[in-house]
Design an enzyme around this catalytic site. Structure first.
Site, mmCIF file in Angstrom:
data_model
loop_
_atom_site.group_PDB
_atom_site.id
_atom_site.type_symbol
_atom_site.label_atom_id
_atom_site.label_comp_id
_atom_site.label_asym_id
_atom_site.label_seq_id
_atom_site.Cartn_x
_atom_site.Cartn_y
_atom_site.Cartn_z
ATOM 1 N N GLU A 69 -1.237 -1.270 -6.216
ATOM 2 C CA GLU A 69 -2.647 -0.159 -6.676
ATOM 3 C C GLU A 69 -2.119 0.673 -8.082
ATOM 4 O O GLU A 69 -0.663 1.476 -7.733
ATOM 5 C CB GLU A 69 -3.415 0.105 -5.519
ATOM 6 N N ASP A 113 -3.209 1.264 7.150
ATOM 7 C CA ASP A 113 -2.501 0.692 5.703
ATOM 8 C C ASP A 113 -1.888 -0.440 5.661
ATOM 9 O O ASP A 113 -2.221 -0.799 4.652
ATOM 10 C CB ASP A 113 -0.788 1.817 5.789
ATOM 11 N N ASP A 120 1.224 -1.264 -0.287
ATOM 12 C CA ASP A 120 -0.165 0.047 -0.139
ATOM 13 C C ASP A 120 0.735 1.135 -0.195
ATOM 14 O O ASP A 120 1.713 1.425 1.503
ATOM 15 C CB ASP A 120 -0.391 0.320 1.193
#
Ligand SMILES: [Zn+2]
Length: 371
Positions: free
Chosen positions: A273, A353, A188
């Site tokens: 991501e 996170d 993350d």
């Protein structure tokens, strides 16, 4: 067998006369780039009403200017040819919506040029590199280039503090077998630091010495802003700032190489991501910090380091609700930016996170299973 590329970067130590020719080459490359750009702009203005005519126009080449500006003949013709290719690329990127319209290059622009290997014109020998138009230039080659790596091109650059570097691009053949994915990790993105990983919730923090260099740089930049521009004290301070900027940039790059190497050795797949950093910093008003975080460079390093081993970098959709979802029961709830802990009705409590990183990993594993 697939073709792989690898670049090697070394310090160059040109002598005085070589420095002069390098400086001329940087100047000539910028000169023809700007000339060709001006001409293309003129052609565009003239024919923009008639798309067919516009398409049929010939674009200028560096050869066109050599009669009028004979000094262009003094420098490496391949460097000029690459200026043409770069301009063409800049236009292609612009037409395809990936970049802004090509702009003129000023003297302040990065000093560099690229030349290509043609018929053995580039040779590494006895601590020197032979480059077109130049007598062998001293090179600080701290590592060997394997014998089966073929040199394709070289980019010579000069930093603002006056150091010379050469990046040697090579190509080699390698057989890459896809790895059976057994160990995966989710990352993350973290604003402070670089990322939080999904296995133990560890944060990749920049090293202390790097953060100290950044503080020092900020201090020296403040001093520079108080000096009278163009004065000798200003020039001295400018050099100091440039050296520190280069030092911090190198420290950061080394850290990103180190972290991406570690991950690509320990895992078969890394899941992240697909973030749009530019959009993110604008939308959230984080400004410079997101850009400077180095995420883009880090993911590029990570991708090639994994792929060289037949491993994978998996990017999941940026709209995936990684923050809102509970990684234990799958329930979703809104999370504000200030909430640092994820607390779910099911009893699950974790660092925000860390929870996201686990969700990212699980989503990536689903994608891998479907692929
Ligand atoms: Zn839950």
């Amino acid at each position: 067998m697939t073709k792989q590329n690898k670049a090697f970067k070394f310090r160059l130590k040109p002598n005085k006369s070589q420095e002069i020719l390098l400086s001329k080459t940087f100047g000539c490359v910028r000169f023809v780039y700007n000339k060709m750009l001006a001409e293309r702009q003129k052609t565009y203005e003239k024919y923009k009403a008639d798309k067919e005519m516009l398409k049929r126009q010939q674009f200028p080449t560096p050869a066109k200017y050599k009669g009028e500006f004979p000094f262009l003949k003094e420098v490496d013709a391949l460097a000029l040819a690459n200026a043409q290719i770069n301009l063409q690329k800049a236009y292609t990127n612009f037409f395809q919506g990936r970049a802004a319209i090509p702009k003129f290059k000023s003297r302040k622009y990065k000093q560099s040029y690229t030349t290509n290997m043609v018929n053995g014109n580039i040779q590494l020998k006895d601590g020197h590199i032979k480059l077109p138009k130049l007598k062998p230039v001293k090179i600080k080659q701290h590592r060997e280039i394997p014998a089966d790596y073929k040199i394709k091109s070289c980019t010579i650059s000069k930093t603002k503090s006056g150091k010379y570097y050469i990046s040697i691009l090579t190509a080699y053949e390698k057989e890459i077998k896809p790895v059976n994915i057994q160990k995966a990790v989710g990352l993350d993105f973290a604003m402070d630091g670089l990322y939080v990983e999904s296995e133990q919730g560890k944060k990749a923090n920049y090293p202390r010495f790097y953060r100290q260099s950044l503080d020092k740089l900020a201090k020296e930049q403040r001093i520079l802003s108080h000096r009278k521009k163009g004065s000798s004290r200003w020039e001295k301070q400018r050099l100091k700032v440039a050296q520190l900027q280069e030092k911090t940039a190198n420290q950061r790059k080394n850290f990103l190489h180190h972290k991406s190497k570690e991950l690509s050795s320990n895992y078969d797949a890394v899941i992240i991501e697909d973030l749009d950093m530019k959009g993110m910093s604008q939308a959230l008003h984080f400004g410079k910090s997101v850009h400077d975080n180095g995420w883009g460079m880090f993911t590029r390093f990570l991708k090639y380091k994994l792929e060289q081993q037949g491993k994978q970098l998996v990017k999941i959709n940026k709209w995936f609700p990684s923050t809102k979802r509970c990684s234990r029961c799958g329930a979703e709830k809104p999370m504000t930016l200030s909430e640092r802990t994820y607390q779910c009705a099911c009893g699950y409590v974790a660092d925000r996170d860390y929870n996201s990183a686990i969700n990212i990993k699980n989503e990536g594993l689903c994608l891998l299973a479907l692929a």
